[in-house]
Design an enzyme around this catalytic site. Sequence first.
Site, PDB file in Angstrom:
ATOM      1  N   GLY A 197      50.580 125.091  19.018  1.00 25.29           N
ATOM      2  CA  GLY A 197      50.307 123.878  19.780  1.00 25.29           C
ATOM      3  C   GLY A 197      49.634 124.230  21.093  1.00 25.29           C
ATOM      4  O   GLY A 197      49.621 125.384  21.527  1.00 25.29           O
TER       5      GLY A 197
ATOM      6  N   GLY B 133      52.487 126.048  15.650  1.00 25.51           N
ATOM      7  CA  GLY B 133      51.944 124.867  14.994  1.00 25.51           C
ATOM      8  C   GLY B 133      51.056 125.183  13.816  1.00 25.51           C
ATOM      9  O   GLY B 133      50.904 124.359  12.894  1.00 25.51           O
TER      10      GLY B 133
ATOM     11  N   GLU C 105      58.168 131.442  19.591  1.00 29.72           N
ATOM     12  CA  GLU C 105      58.527 130.456  20.605  1.00 29.72           C
ATOM     13  C   GLU C 105      59.568 130.921  21.607  1.00 29.72           C
ATOM     14  O   GLU C 105      59.601 130.430  22.742  1.00 29.72           O
ATOM     15  CB  GLU C 105      58.993 129.160  19.926  1.00 29.72           C
ATOM     16  CG  GLU C 105      57.879 128.335  19.302  1.00 29.72           C
ATOM     17  CD  GLU C 105      57.383 128.874  17.973  1.00 29.72           C
ATOM     18  OE1 GLU C 105      56.359 128.374  17.480  1.00 29.72           O
ATOM     19  OE2 GLU C 105      58.021 129.805  17.429  1.00 29.72           O
TER      20      GLU C 105
ATOM     21  N   ASP D 296      59.821 125.525  16.054  1.00 32.82           N
ATOM     22  CA  ASP D 296      59.894 124.129  15.630  1.00 32.82           C
ATOM     23  C   ASP D 296      58.942 123.887  14.461  1.00 32.82           C
ATOM     24  O   ASP D 296      58.769 124.757  13.620  1.00 32.82           O
ATOM     25  CB  ASP D 296      59.642 123.198  16.824  1.00 32.82           C
ATOM     26  CG  ASP D 296      58.244 123.313  17.403  1.00 32.82           C
ATOM     27  OD1 ASP D 296      57.596 124.373  17.262  1.00 32.82           O
ATOM     28  OD2 ASP D 296      57.777 122.326  18.024  1.00 32.82           O
TER      29      ASP D 296
END
Length: 363
Positions: free
Chosen positions: A71, A119, A142, A150
């Site tokens: 992301g 992502g 992360e 996530d």
Amino acid sequence: MSQNAEVLAQIQGRIGMITLNRPKALNALSLSMVRDLMAVLRAWQHDDAVRAVAIRGSNKDGVFGAFCAGGDIRFLHQAGSQGDPQVEDFFTEEYALNHLIHSFGKPYIAFMDGIVMGGGMGISQGGTLRIVTERTRMAMPETLIGLFPDVGGGYFLSRCPGHVGEWLALTGHAIAAGDAIRFALADGYLPAERQQAVWDGLAQGTFASGAEAEAWVRSQLAPAPQAQTTALDEIEHFFALDSVPAIIRALEAAGGEFAQHTAAALRARSPLMLHVVLEQIRRARGLPLADDLRMERDMVRHCFYLRPGQSETIEGIRALAVDKDHSPRWSPAHIEDVTDAMWQAFFESPWPAYAHPLAHLQD
């Protein structure tokens, strides 16, 4: 189709072809990219002319070479620091996109060349055919920025063999093609130089069904390279332990390069988020995808708002990508200082079930 768009999408033959076109940012996903991907996939899901979907990245020299680095963390830092509600929109819509890919109902072929992180894993792991190359570098890093794996990371990492998921989630270790296949995070290998020919073959084929298109791609795959991770017994021993303090104590008490290197890596991560991540992976092992994504949506809300002025995520991104001092000031500063109440709060949903942003997801 504008060649300046960050998502290039067109139907060629019987296949919906997507190229991520933000090469200067290693195709890191912006909110607008998430929305573009969602719009085109929803349209193609119900279009009988589209038998299957193929997705690839691009690099500064052309196509392939970099799939997606994750992301847009600079956006997340800015929006999270300023209370911009678009940070909420980003995660809600990104996780809905991840779910759509897993439940798409047609073959979804991901060419996972180059960097595939965060992502990028979210828009590939739900695919029916996940292809890696000799250039693939795959990770969910992360914890390095005070976040957690996530985009469904709890779901797909917890389904790796044994306790490999805990190892990958806590350390953020990057793996190559052979390990990706061995750990059930990829389905097949294709030399990078062969990708264009296979991509063109998909576009030019007259496939009677999506299954036929996917089978043709599978017929083009090559034998996978040898896996590189040799410490599987040690991973199983240490990462089966019942808590982060137990894992770090055992690693630091052990001799050997793997244990010492791994302990040092964990000491550099957010102590609080290590506790959160271990619980995430172990809860997710028993959850269907939709429930995992709802849990992760709760968690990411807390990453930004649970402790005003003390967001591990904002601090981690600051240190890595904004100020680039690589000296995050984690709070608490040490693994041993994290209390159970601190990490348990991340698993309390801020919404009643009927009002959850992802209440509509069904498996």
